[in-house]
Design an enzyme around this catalytic site. Structure first.
Site, PDB file in Angstrom:
ATOM      1  N   ASP A   1       3.272   4.797  -1.454  1.00 61.92           N
ATOM      2  CA  ASP A   1       4.169   3.638  -1.454  1.00 61.92           C
ATOM      3  C   ASP A   1       4.986   3.681  -0.167  1.00 61.92           C
ATOM      4  O   ASP A   1       5.667   4.672   0.098  1.00 61.92           O
ATOM      5  CB  ASP A   1       5.085   3.688  -2.694  1.00 61.92           C
ATOM      6  CG  ASP A   1       5.924   2.431  -2.843  1.00 61.92           C
ATOM      7  OD1 ASP A   1       6.054   1.661  -1.859  1.00 61.92           O
ATOM      8  OD2 ASP A   1       6.481   2.215  -3.929  1.00 61.92           O
TER       9      ASP A   1
ATOM     10  N   ASP B   1       2.177  -2.817  -0.375  1.00 62.50           N
ATOM     11  CA  ASP B   1       2.504  -1.530   0.261  1.00 62.50           C
ATOM     12  C   ASP B   1       2.245  -0.341  -0.647  1.00 62.50           C
ATOM     13  O   ASP B   1       2.798   0.726  -0.444  1.00 62.50           O
ATOM     14  CB  ASP B   1       3.967  -1.533   0.733  1.00 62.50           C
ATOM     15  CG  ASP B   1       4.943  -1.214  -0.385  1.00 62.50           C
ATOM     16  OD1 ASP B   1       4.662  -1.581  -1.544  1.00 62.50           O
ATOM     17  OD2 ASP B   1       5.977  -0.586  -0.110  1.00 62.50           O
ATOM     18  N   GLU B   2       1.397  -0.517  -1.639  1.00 64.85           N
ATOM     19  CA  GLU B   2       1.272   0.506  -2.657  1.00 64.85           C
ATOM     20  C   GLU B   2      -0.162   0.614  -3.174  1.00 64.85           C
ATOM     21  O   GLU B   2      -0.831  -0.404  -3.345  1.00 64.85           O
ATOM     22  CB  GLU B   2       2.191   0.073  -3.810  1.00 64.85           C
ATOM     23  CG  GLU B   2       2.484   1.134  -4.795  1.00 64.85           C
ATOM     24  CD  GLU B   2       3.351   0.589  -5.934  1.00 64.85           C
ATOM     25  OE1 GLU B   2       4.119  -0.371  -5.732  1.00 64.85           O
ATOM     26  OE2 GLU B   2       3.208   1.129  -7.028  1.00 64.85           O
TER      27      GLU B   2
HETATM   28  P1  TTP Z   1       8.551  -2.046  -2.818  1.00 63.05           P
HETATM   29  O1  TTP Z   1       7.577  -0.969  -2.533  1.00 63.05           O
HETATM   30  O2  TTP Z   1       8.969  -2.249  -4.239  1.00 63.05           O
HETATM   31  O3  TTP Z   1       9.876  -1.815  -1.996  1.00 63.05           O
HETATM   32  P2  TTP Z   1      10.071  -1.222  -0.537  1.00 63.05           P
HETATM   33  O4  TTP Z   1       8.802  -0.755   0.052  1.00 63.05           O
HETATM   34  O5  TTP Z   1      10.816  -2.220   0.274  1.00 63.05           O
HETATM   35  O6  TTP Z   1      11.051  -0.022  -0.789  1.00 63.05           O
HETATM   36  P3  TTP Z   1      10.716   1.406  -1.444  1.00 63.05           P
HETATM   37  O7  TTP Z   1      10.985   2.415  -0.379  1.00 63.05           O
HETATM   38  O8  TTP Z   1      11.633   1.533  -2.593  1.00 63.05           O
HETATM   39  O9  TTP Z   1       9.270   1.387  -1.861  1.00 63.05           O
HETATM   40  O10 TTP Z   1       7.991  -3.429  -2.295  1.00 63.05           O
HETATM   41  C1  TTP Z   1       7.222  -3.538  -1.113  1.00 63.05           C
HETATM   42  C2  TTP Z   1       7.590  -4.796  -0.355  1.00 63.05           C
HETATM   43  O11 TTP Z   1       7.381  -5.931  -1.188  1.00 63.05           O
HETATM   44  C3  TTP Z   1       9.029  -4.849   0.069  1.00 63.05           C
HETATM   45  O12 TTP Z   1       9.243  -4.216   1.319  1.00 63.05           O
HETATM   46  C4  TTP Z   1       9.306  -6.328   0.103  1.00 63.05           C
HETATM   47  C5  TTP Z   1       8.394  -6.909  -0.937  1.00 63.05           C
HETATM   48  N1  TTP Z   1       9.164  -7.219  -2.157  1.00 63.05           N
HETATM   49  C6  TTP Z   1       9.708  -8.488  -2.274  1.00 63.05           C
HETATM   50  O13 TTP Z   1       9.538  -9.326  -1.394  1.00 63.05           O
HETATM   51  N2  TTP Z   1      10.439  -8.791  -3.383  1.00 63.05           N
HETATM   52  C7  TTP Z   1      10.692  -7.883  -4.379  1.00 63.05           C
HETATM   53  O14 TTP Z   1      11.394  -8.192  -5.370  1.00 63.05           O
HETATM   54  C8  TTP Z   1      10.130  -6.564  -4.246  1.00 63.05           C
HETATM   55  C9  TTP Z   1      10.379  -5.523  -5.298  1.00 63.05           C
HETATM   56  C10 TTP Z   1       9.381  -6.276  -3.110  1.00 63.05           C
HETATM   57 MG    MG Z   2       7.486   0.453  -1.032  1.00 65.04          MG
END
Ligand code: TTP
Ligand code: MG
Length: 352
Positions: free
Chosen positions: A10, A105-106
């Protein structure tokens, strides 16, 4: 179930990290993606520096501004994030043949086989993080465990820049002290219900009988019972979603009347669009297929720089594609339109 090793990746603060990499002056600062601030909208994501102030994904931008007035607000560049995501997953696929992309991103990969070639599965995680860092300059978190649930918890616990492995023998000591809410699928509501029952940690959850959990949570009780014991038999599998969705038609007689063909194409487009919507998918690619009276068949494709399910955007693209493909001859026997490069759109923020 035979023993498996599952890796979960992730990216850290993904959209924000891309912006920071693009503009290193932002490094170490609270950065919020989503904007512009005067428009209504929500936070897409934010840097870890902004999280200290309580800023979170999906929060109204105005709230973020109130919590962290010094934050730098950046409107998202979705096409760029998509492109970088493609780069990341291209690398990801090089590490295992059994890969499942779960969001922009996962993703998960099964590294049971691959691990045989390394001193430790951690080496695979380390190599993956390095490969991503070298080609994108972005930080990521990797969790490794005997199944998907444990791998995901492992990657999220020590974010950002985590590399965490939990083996079968460490399972209980790893899970028990954690809040039950770290279990994927236990949201705010369930967390509160559990709190009412005096369940805070996974250890608390584990001490409840199967009967009691089923009584309180119905069928989910069974799931929680297993999860508390670190059991998760879900396989790592590629998308079950279709690779493409489309519609085509063969005319009763061969057509060369452009207006007539275009109106047929428009209704095919609508049909394909309905199928897209039904499956809750978005597309960023489109292919036009034309079979001429002599059965010669051609296909022309166009890329859209972002995922969309917008009928107007798709119609305009289809029309342009047709106009640039068909000069008005020879007569057409069959025409079809296909959306490819599909993805679910749940994580796509409103601003795009
Ligand atoms: P995430 O992996 O949930 O968040 P992140 O990568 O920003 O942070 P983390 O380090 O906690 O993993 O989501 C990936 C991307 O998806 C995030 O950068 C932006 C997008 N996203 C949105 O646009 N809206 C949302 O509500 C979420 C949860 C994510
Ligand atoms: Mg993330």
């Amino acid at each position: 179930m035979e023993k498996r090793i599952v890796l979960h990746l992730d990216m850290d603060a993904f959209f924000a990290s891309v912006e920071i990499h693009k503009n290193p002056a932002l490094k170490g600062k609270p950065v919020v993606i989503g904007g512009p601030i005067e428009k209504r909208g929500v936070v897409s994501t934010c840097s870890y520096e902004a999280r200290v102030y309580g800023v979170r994904s999906a929060m109204p931008l105005m709230t973020a501004k109130r919590l962290c007035p010094d934050a730098i607000f950046i409107p998202g560049d979705y096409a760029l994030y998509r492109e970088i995501s493609d780069t990341i997953f291209t690398l990801f696929h090089q590490f295992s043949s059994q890969v499942e992309e779960t969001s922009i991103d996962e993703g998960y990969m099964d590294i049971t086989e691959e691990s045989l070639h390394f001193p430790s599965p951690l080496d695979i995680g380390r190599k993956l993080k390095q490969a991503i860092w070298h080609s994108t300059g972005l930080p990521s978190s990797v969790g490794i465990g005997p199944n998907k649930m444990v791998a995901k918890i492992a990657s999220s616990l020590k974010k950002p820049n985590a590399l965490c492995m939990v083996t079968e023998t460490e399972l209980d000591t790893f899970l028990e002290p954690l809040d039950a809410a770290v279990i994927p699928g236990i949201g705010k509501v369930t967390e509160q219900e559990m709190a009412r029952l005096g369940i805070k940690t996974i250890k608390d959850l584990k001490e409840r009988s199967l009967q009691e959990l089923i009584h309180e949570f119905g069928a989910r009780g069974f799931l929680f019972y297993n999860q508390a014991r670190g059991v998760d038999n879900r396989k790592v599998e590629g998308r079950s979603s279709p690779k493409s969705i489309g519609a085509e038609t063969t005319f009763d007689e061969d057509l060369y009347d452009i207006t007539l063909i275009e109106s047929n194409l428009a209704s095919l487009l609508e049909k394909a669009h309905r199928r897209l919507m039904k499956r809750n998918l978005k597309t960023r690619g489109m292919t036009l297929k034309i079979r001429y009276f002599d059965f010669k068949t051609i296909a022309r494709s166009t890329n859209i720089p972002f995922y969309t399910n917008d009928l107007e955007i798709l119609s305009t693209r289809a029309k342009t594609l047709f106009e640039s493909t068909y000069p008005g001859y020879p007569p057409i026997r069959l025409i079809g339109i296909t959306f490819d490069r599909l993805n679910d759109g749940w994580w796509q923020p409103n601003l795009f």
